[in-house]
Every structure is written in structure tokens, then in C-alpha cells.
Write an enzyme that holds these catalytic residues in place. Sequence first.
Site, PDB file in Angstrom:
ATOM      1  N   GLY A 241      -2.254  -9.950  -2.778  1.00 45.07           N
ATOM      2  CA  GLY A 241      -3.696 -10.194  -2.902  1.00 45.07           C
ATOM      3  C   GLY A 241      -4.566  -9.214  -2.145  1.00 45.07           C
TER       4      GLY A 241
ATOM      5  CB  THR B 118       1.030  -7.007  -2.799  1.00 45.49           C
ATOM      6  OG1 THR B 118       0.244  -5.841  -2.643  1.00 45.49           O
ATOM      7  CG2 THR B 118       1.865  -7.263  -1.600  1.00 45.49           C
TER       8      THR B 118
ATOM      9  NE  ARG C  60       0.976   0.195   4.067  1.00 46.71           N
ATOM     10  CZ  ARG C  60       0.341  -0.402   3.071  1.00 46.71           C
ATOM     11  NH1 ARG C  60       0.993  -1.076   2.132  1.00 46.71           N
ATOM     12  NH2 ARG C  60      -0.971  -0.348   2.999  1.00 46.71           N
TER      13      ARG C  60
ATOM     14  CB  THR D  87       2.539  -3.640  -1.851  1.00 43.68           C
ATOM     15  OG1 THR D  87       1.386  -3.398  -2.649  1.00 43.68           O
ATOM     16  CG2 THR D  87       2.602  -2.618  -0.740  1.00 43.68           C
ATOM     17  CG  LEU D  88       4.655  -0.831  -7.113  1.00 45.42           C
ATOM     18  CD1 LEU D  88       4.765  -1.127  -8.604  1.00 45.42           C
ATOM     19  CD2 LEU D  88       5.274   0.522  -6.813  1.00 45.42           C
ATOM     20  CG  ASN D  89      -2.712  -0.479  -3.123  1.00 51.21           C
ATOM     21  OD1 ASN D  89      -3.014  -1.590  -2.724  1.00 51.21           O
ATOM     22  ND2 ASN D  89      -3.545   0.537  -3.055  1.00 51.21           N
TER      23      ASN D  89
ATOM     24  CB  SER E  80      -0.368  -2.984   5.119  1.00 56.31           C
ATOM     25  OG  SER E  80      -0.041  -4.076   4.291  1.00 56.31           O
ATOM     26  CB  SER E  81      -4.092  -6.893   4.005  1.00 56.54           C
ATOM     27  OG  SER E  81      -5.221  -6.082   4.179  1.00 56.54           O
TER      28      SER E  81
ATOM     29  CG  ASP F 285      -3.750  -0.248   1.018  1.00 53.52           C
ATOM     30  OD1 ASP F 285      -4.769  -0.648   0.438  1.00 53.52           O
ATOM     31  OD2 ASP F 285      -2.673  -0.866   0.999  1.00 53.52           O
TER      32      ASP F 285
HETATM   33  N1  GLY Z   1      -1.542  -2.665  -0.719  1.00 49.26           N
HETATM   34  C1  GLY Z   1      -2.008  -3.853  -0.147  1.00 49.26           C
HETATM   35  C2  GLY Z   1      -1.743  -3.930   1.310  1.00 49.26           C
HETATM   36  O1  GLY Z   1      -0.783  -3.373   1.795  1.00 49.26           O
HETATM   37  O2  GLY Z   1      -2.503  -4.524   2.014  1.00 49.26           O
END
Ligand code: GLY
Length: 565
Positions: free
Chosen positions: A469, A377, A105, A395-397, A448-449, A419
Site C-alpha cells: 500500500g 507491494t 531493499r 515489492t516491485l513498487n 521504504s514504508s 521511492d
Molecule cells: N515501494 C513501497 C515502499 O517500499 O514503501
Amino acid sequence: MRTIPVLLAIILASTAYAQQPTAINAFHYQVKKSVTASHGAVVSAHPLASQAGLQMLQQGGNAVDAAIATQLALAVVYPAAGNLGGGGFLVAHLKDGKDLAIDYREKAPSAASRNMYIDASGNANTKLSQDGHLASGVPGTVAGIFASLPYAKLTIQQLIAPAITLAEKGFAITEREANSLNATQEQFSKLNTQANAFVRKRPWKAGDTLVQKDLAATLKRISTNGRAGFYEGETAALIIAEMKRGKGLITEADLKAYEAKERPAVSFFYKDYRIVTMPLPSSGGVALQQMMGMVEKYPLAAWGFHSVSAMQLMIEAERRAYADRAQFLGDPDFVKVPVKQLTSAAYLRERMKDYNPRQAGSSKLTGAGTVYESDETTHLSVMDTEGNAVSVTTTLNGGYGSKVVVGGAGFFLNNEMDDFSVKPGVPNMYGLVGTEANAVAPGKRMLSSMTPTIVLKKDKPYIVAGTPGGSTIITSVFQTLLNILEFNLPTQQAVDAPKFHHQWLPDVVDVEEDFDETPLQGLRQMGYKVISRGAIGRTEVIKVNGKGQLEAVGDKRGDDSAAGY
Ligand code: GLY
């Protein structure tokens, strides 16, 4: 359209191939939504990236090799989310029985501060956390690849070769990519001062060739110098120069100090299945364990797929898990998170005490629990013949991240700082709120999710799943797993079925546009506010079928494509 024998030279130079690798044709390729394979399978957001992974399996590589090559190829062929300038998580179950979770991350730069996105009047300026140079955390993807490499069999030179060729010689873009690039041209032009491969005067169209020479040069530096080819030397100098041009915060020292971390994976049982998924700083694993724990004792299968009862129970579990997420979860290196308590059976039972099967819950009444002691993502799934399973979400977000391309280095930087909870109670781009646990601090990882997940049956990999997502990632994985484990849907249907989502705040049930009206009416009658929205997630699943074959399925919602042999 031209045909180029892209990887022939590399293939011939390879020492350890198990079978003649299938050549990649970057100008003639097809999206394959479903593949059944006996030896190994890859599914990702782009056919060329899945093929790059497949080649590694065919060359004698394992699932980790395939995952690395697929990620690197995605950085070229899927610039909206595939990346070198972002971060991600890898979850694996290896053939020797080891569960592996690698955290790469992004981190807040050392000059970041708690109130960096708050203006003089005390208001949060989410424009700064979402677009441009201040939005970027220190990238983790390349460190993640090198932290994964000890579990792979091939060399970084072999793994990166398809990506280099795709960047240097170019590839034909899909219609979806052309539309996406066209929709973002204005922002690219506003936020970049240096020439890059993505901006041009005439609109992009399907079949156009995207050549990325700067990115190819960056990939070659990584191939030659390893992680130092990114975090030090010329690439680092180009990132620092870009930061200076746009008043960003990432320094030479931040880049040099960045490290990926192996963390103990989240592992829990749902009935007879063991589920292995990502720990903090992803909220995904904790929330998935909470939601599955909250619904486990109810007769979901008997209630049926998309029945009002099943949907309502799942929505109420989602509400409670997301309330806890907002209150308690953050980077475990910075905040003490009561994970054990949040996931204990007693706590989850208590959380569901006010669940009423006849009436909508309320996020005003149901906040976080009490314990005593926070869309763009991309996901890929791989399984090999040796018994390794790998699940990677990176992810790049947002789409194309901060929209800033590092001048001369050819890759987008993330906008992952969004985030963080930039101010308590202020929603981020996914509408998620947070508190102190996920406040900005130097060197901290933003919550993050992302929920890369593996399900084991009798201790052997059974399902590999994950999705992009934003905030909907966790609920998409939750539904996809239940679609298979409880509702017994065929794999493609389990992935493609319309999804719903509740995240505590706002107190609404989001549903995809193609959702059947009947259960939605039932939910409205109970008092739920139901809102129709665009696509939720792009889920990539591999499942072992009754014959022991690998069923690899790419989501209908994108160019997602499966490959296998
Ligand atoms: N950028 C989306 C996540 O990490 O949840």
C-alpha cells in the site's frame, strides 16, 4: 479447467516431512479468507503461494522455509508484486528468542546521481523514476532469500520447486489478475521489445493458463547455482542486455556487489506487548513506534473503534510521524538519522503538545520535530508449531514495477527509484515528499514504508502482520494492531474494517469508500478535509487465539488467502 497433480514428484522425493503435504492443484484452487490451524499457518496475496508455504511446513520446514517458498511462488503467481526483480524486508522472531531483520531493499545503481530525474529546466521528471529501465534499482529479493536460508531447514531446491512447477506448467489466473494484466497491456507493449508471457493479442480472462517458461529457466538457474544463478552468469547477462536495450543503469558489477543485510530489528513496548518491526531503510518501524508511542497514554479503548476522538488522535499521530519521515529518514548507511531521539518518550510527548482534541491540526503549522544532532507491494505472514514467526513484505513498487520484463529471463524489474526523493518537495507516486536524507546517491537504498511486524505477548509470538500500500502501509499496520490490541475486534474484522490515512502532506484524511459517514462528519466539523478513495492495503494477519490456535486471515480487498494445518 484441468487438474494436474503438480507437486507429487517433489513431495515423494522429500526426506523430512512431518505430514503428507497437501497437493497443489494450480488449476482448481479457492481463496480462503480465514483458516484456524494447530501446527502452522501461512497467509499471502495468492492461494497458490500460501499453499506452497504450507507444503514446506508439512514437509518439516519451519516458518522461514514457508516464507521463502511463498515468496518464490508469489514471484510466479502474482507478477504485479511478487518478484525476483524487486526487493523486500523479512522480520522474524525465532524460537530461540532471536529477533531477526533482513534488509534486501533495492539499491541505486553505481551510475545513479542526485539529479538524474531533473530535466534541463530544473523540473522533476517522475515518468523516468516510475516507468521503464531508468526506474529500476539493483534487485535484492534473491539475495534476501539466500540471507534467510541459514534460518531455514529445507534446501533451496525444495523451497523453489513449487515456483518452478507453477512457472513451467502454468496456473489458472484469477479474475483480478486477468483484469490487472489487461489494464497494463499498452504499457507492457510500449516498454518491452522482447516477447514475454504477459502480452498477448486477445484479452486475458479468469481461468486462462499463464505459463512462464523464461521465468522457470531463471528459477532453475537459481536452484542450481544459488545466488550466482541470478546475480552472475546467464541471468545477469540477460539483465545487462535488457539495460542496454532500454538505456538503464544497472551494470554487471552492481549485480555482483549487491548484498542483503541483517540489521538490528526495531523493538519497543506498547503497554504489555513487545513489537518487533523493520528498521531503516524502512521508515515503517520508526514511524510505527512513533505513532504507537504518541497514542499510548490516551483511552482509545474507552473512546471506541472509529469514534471521532480515537480517529482524530490517530490522524494527528500520523501527521507528525509522516512529517518526521519526510525530513529525517533515509538509508542509515548514507545519512545519520537520529532514530533514538525521534522515538524517545520525551520527544513524542513534545510532538503531541499542540494536539487539540477539538480541532483539526494543520500541516502548515505542524512540520517535522526539532532534533539536535523520506502500490505494489505484497505481504506474507507465517507462524509454525516450533514458535517461529515470520513477517515478510516485498515489492516491485508500482504494479508490475517498471513494466519492463527482462528479455529471456521472464521477470519484471522494479521501479523503486521513485521511492527516493527525486527533488526536495516533489511528491513521489504515493504523494510522499522528502529531503536530502532520501536523495538519490550511487549504492544507496531508497526509503521504504514497508512495515513487516510481529507482536509478542509474554515473549511469545501473538500477532504477525503487514500489508502493501505504499505510503499507507504504516498507517494500515498501525490501525490493524490497534483494532486488535485496543478495540478488541475479531481478527477478520480487524483486517477488513475500513481504513483511514493521513501522511502530513497533502493535509487530507483519506478514507476507504465503505467508511461509515458518522465519524467522518465529526471530523469535517473539526476542520478536517476528508477524501474518499479506493482500497487501502491488503493486510495479512496471523493471531494466536485464546486456545493457542493460529487464526490466519487474508484481507477481503484482494485474492489474499490463508492456508494451515
Ligand atoms: N515501494 C513501497 C515502499 O517500499 O514503501
